[in-house]
Scaffold this motif. Structure first.
Motif, PDB file in Angstrom:
ATOM      1  N   ALA A 158       7.216   1.107   0.132  1.00  0.00           N
ATOM      2  CA  ALA A 158       6.481   1.536  -1.067  1.00  0.00           C
ATOM      3  C   ALA A 158       6.529   3.048  -1.209  1.00  0.00           C
ATOM      4  CB  ALA A 158       5.030   1.078  -0.984  1.00  0.00           C
ATOM      5  N   GLY A 159       6.367   3.506  -2.438  1.00  0.00           N
ATOM      6  CA  GLY A 159       6.247   4.923  -2.706  1.00  0.00           C
ATOM      7  C   GLY A 159       4.841   5.413  -2.387  1.00  0.00           C
ATOM      8  N   PRO A 160       4.539   6.678  -2.689  1.00  0.00           N
ATOM      9  CA  PRO A 160       3.250   7.271  -2.333  1.00  0.00           C
ATOM     10  C   PRO A 160       2.048   6.618  -3.018  1.00  0.00           C
ATOM     11  CG  PRO A 160       4.577   8.810  -3.627  1.00  0.00           C
ATOM     12  CD  PRO A 160       5.447   7.645  -3.309  1.00  0.00           C
ATOM     13  N   GLY A 161       2.260   5.953  -4.150  1.00  0.00           N
ATOM     14  CA  GLY A 161       1.160   5.272  -4.842  1.00  0.00           C
ATOM     15  C   GLY A 161       1.151   3.772  -4.616  1.00  0.00           C
ATOM     16  N   GLY A 162       1.992   3.284  -3.717  1.00  0.00           N
ATOM     17  CA  GLY A 162       2.090   1.847  -3.491  1.00  0.00           C
ATOM     18  C   GLY A 162       2.965   1.193  -4.547  1.00  0.00           C
ATOM     19  N   ALA A 163       3.047  -0.131  -4.495  1.00  0.00           N
ATOM     20  CA  ALA A 163       3.889  -0.872  -5.442  1.00  0.00           C
ATOM     21  C   ALA A 163       3.444  -2.323  -5.511  1.00  0.00           C
ATOM     22  CB  ALA A 163       5.361  -0.802  -5.032  1.00  0.00           C
ATOM     23  N   GLY A 222       0.829  -1.202   0.000  1.00  0.00           N
ATOM     24  CA  GLY A 222       0.000   0.000   0.000  1.00  0.00           C
ATOM     25  C   GLY A 222       0.861   1.249   0.000  1.00  0.00           C
ATOM     26  N   PRO A 223       0.229   2.407  -0.230  1.00  0.00           N
ATOM     27  CA  PRO A 223       0.972   3.668  -0.254  1.00  0.00           C
ATOM     28  C   PRO A 223       1.808   3.872   1.013  1.00  0.00           C
ATOM     29  CG  PRO A 223      -1.263   4.007  -1.028  1.00  0.00           C
ATOM     30  CD  PRO A 223      -1.197   2.591  -0.505  1.00  0.00           C
ATOM     31  N   ASP A 224       3.089   4.154   0.808  1.00  0.00           N
ATOM     32  CA  ASP A 224       4.046   4.469   1.869  1.00  0.00           C
ATOM     33  C   ASP A 224       4.230   3.347   2.899  1.00  0.00           C
ATOM     34  OD1 ASP A 224       4.645   7.083   0.856  1.00  0.00           O
ATOM     35  OD2 ASP A 224       2.701   7.735   1.629  1.00  0.00           O
ATOM     36  N   TYR A 225       3.810   2.130   2.568  1.00  0.00           N
ATOM     37  CA  TYR A 225       3.997   0.999   3.474  1.00  0.00           C
ATOM     38  C   TYR A 225       5.486   0.695   3.621  1.00  0.00           C
ATOM     39  CZ  TYR A 225       4.103  -3.766   5.259  1.00  0.00           C
ATOM     40  OH  TYR A 225       4.374  -4.875   6.004  1.00  0.00           O
ATOM     41  N   VAL A 226       5.917   0.437   4.845  1.00  0.00           N
ATOM     42  CA  VAL A 226       7.308   0.049   5.122  1.00  0.00           C
ATOM     43  C   VAL A 226       7.284  -1.347   5.728  1.00  0.00           C
ATOM     44  CG1 VAL A 226       9.403   0.583   6.419  1.00  0.00           C
ATOM     45  CG2 VAL A 226       7.994   2.437   5.505  1.00  0.00           C
TER      46      VAL A 226
END
Length: 129
Positions: free
Chosen positions: A101-106, A47-51
């Motif tokens: 992940a980046g701001p749009g997820g991956a 998901g967006p910005d998930y670490v």
């Protein structure tokens, strides 16, 4: 001819809840489902910005991560690398790795070999923070 066909997202169980990876990730490990003998493959949706809450290192296994869509950062030991669509990064044995992940997820596909049932795996909680 002997082969196995399946959809990595729809036909393989999401193991993220079982491995306590937190909210914001799907993790579909398909090695056993595909009957792989010498390698492994997995599909991840971040998901967006998930670490990822941990990093890991293999003492024997080499891995390749392919970004299918979106953007991500991979931390390799002490270096961070930006990844975009269709970027592939090869990570040799002995290198600690973690993802965000980046701001749009991956969406990522991971390939690994040799298949050693993860007997060479070492986890590092909080590696990416």
């Amino acid at each position: 001819m002997s082969y196995t066909l399946l959809n990595l997202k729809n036909d393989v169980e999401d193991m993220a809840p079982r491995f306590q990876m937190g909210d914001g990730i799907e993790a579909h490990f398909a090695r056993k489902a595909l009957g792989l003998e010498k390698s492994g493959i997995a599909y991840f949706k971040l998901g967006p910005d998930y670490v990822l809450p941990f990093g890991h290192v293999h003492s024997e296994q080499e891995e390749i991560y392919l970004v299918v869509s979106g953007s991500a950062r991979v931390k390799l030991d002490d270096e961070e690398v930006e990844l975009g669509p269709l970027d592939a990064v090869r990570i040799p044995a002995g290198v600690m790795r973690g993802f965000a992940a980046g701001p749009g997820g991956a969406e990522l596909i991971a390939f690994g070999a040799p298949n050693n049932e993860n007997s060479d795996l070492e986890m590092a909680p909080g590696f990416f923070t």
